[in-house]
Design an enzyme around this catalytic site. Structure first.
Site, short mmCIF file in Angstrom:
data_model
loop_
_atom_site.label_atom_id
_atom_site.label_comp_id
_atom_site.label_asym_id
_atom_site.label_seq_id
_atom_site.Cartn_x
_atom_site.Cartn_y
_atom_site.Cartn_z
N GLY A 1 46.04 15.43 -37.70
CA GLY A 1 47.35 14.78 -37.60
C GLY A 1 47.92 15.00 -36.21
N HIS A 2 47.90 16.26 -35.76
CA HIS A 2 48.34 16.54 -34.38
C HIS A 2 47.43 15.79 -33.40
CE1 HIS A 2 49.58 20.38 -36.50
NE2 HIS A 2 50.71 19.99 -35.99
#
Ligand code: PAF
Length: 298
Positions: free
Chosen positions: A36-37
């Protein structure tokens, strides 16, 4: 990739980029990075000449009794991952660097921070606004990237940026999920294997609410009770909230008429899971002009 730990040095590096006419993207994180990051970083690398990522577990956004000490950390692995993504600077300050002795000034979160997660985490968004404002001043980014799993956080920061005339574009990025639908989160590491297998129920409950709206239902209360009913089917989940609110100001919605955030949070074992769907009955580009978009024939 360079790792910088001092505010003074980070300021100097980022301002030097600006002087050279380079655009700067910032991805603020609390580390223990996942895909996600990674998706935020990839977008920043694509859209800017330089990308800086901060990894800082911000004590100001944790309440008493919350998981500040236990929050997962792995700075060496984070650095490796960020290097592989083409990041230019990893900003990795100590808490005493961000909050030196005598630190006493905080950014009050707008009233959007009182509802949803803010109701059970008083002071949380004040801590988020304070650290993000500091990071904006330190890194002077053109763009800053935030994931929509934390949709309330994004809408609060967007309000802050508008209200305080900040010269930075806040870029919302889609939630990244496991194949079974669970939103990626550093805190998923708290789940036992049994809890991990049960966790996608939150996503399924939100999709049920969204399905009701997509089929033409407009009663926000009904959408939320469908969601609550599904979560209640597994007693391991303890619901914190399930609410439908306007994305513009996070005010409660009775009848869904514009862009609406359906957000839910639930405890499952040691983890507090949050997720959401954003539903717009009349999305832009569907032909009908929206308020403020003109619409005169060309
Ligand atoms: O979303 C997060 O990880 C944090 O709230 C943020 C934006 C990095 C501020 O500490």
């Amino acid at each position: 990739m360079e790792t910088v730990t001092a505010v003074r040095e980070m300021k100097a590096r980022c301002r030097a980029w600006r002087r050279q006419g380079l655009s700067v993207g910032l991805v603020p994180t609390m580390g223990f990075l996942h895909r996600g990051h990674g998706s935020l970083v990839e977008r920043s690398v694509l859209e800017n000449s330089r990308t800086a990522v901060s990894v800082f577990v911000n004590p100001a956004q944790f309440g008493p009794g919350e998981d500040l000490e236990a929050y997962p950390r792995d700075p060496a692995r984070d650095a490796e991952y960020l290097r592989s993504l083409g990041v230019n600077i990893l900003f990795l300050p100590e808490p005493s660097e961000m909050y030196p002795p005598g630190f006493a000034t905080f950014v009050e979160a707008p009233s959007l921070g009182l509802r949803l997660c803010g109701a059970s985490r008083p002071g949380h968004f004040r801590g988020v606004c304070t650290v993000v404002m500091k990071l904006f001043h330190i890194a002077v980014p053109d763009r800053a990237y935030f994931g929509l799993k934390d949709a309330q956080q994004f809408f609060i920061l967007r309000r802050m940026a508008r209200d305080l005339d900040l010269d930075v574009s806040l870029v919302p990025c889609p939630t990244v999920r496991e194949v079974d639908g669970l939103a990626l989160s550093s805190r998923n590491s708290y789940l036992t294997p049994e809890e991990r297998a049960a966790a996608p129920l939150l996503r399924r409950a939100l999709l049920e609410a969204e399905g009701y709206l997509a089929a033409g239902g407009r009663d926000a209360g009904e959408a939320c009770s469908l969601l609550r009913g599904i979560l209640a089917s597994d007693p391991r989940f303890s619901l914190d909230y399930a609410e439908a609110v306007r994305t513009e100001d996070l005010s409660p919605v009775g009848t869904v008429g514009g862009e609406t955030l359906i957000a839910a949070a639930a405890r499952l074992g040691r983890a507090r899971l949050i997720d959401n769907v954003i539903f717009d009955p009349d999305p832009p580009g569907r032909g009908r002009p929206r308020r403020g978009e003109g619409g005169a024939p060309r």
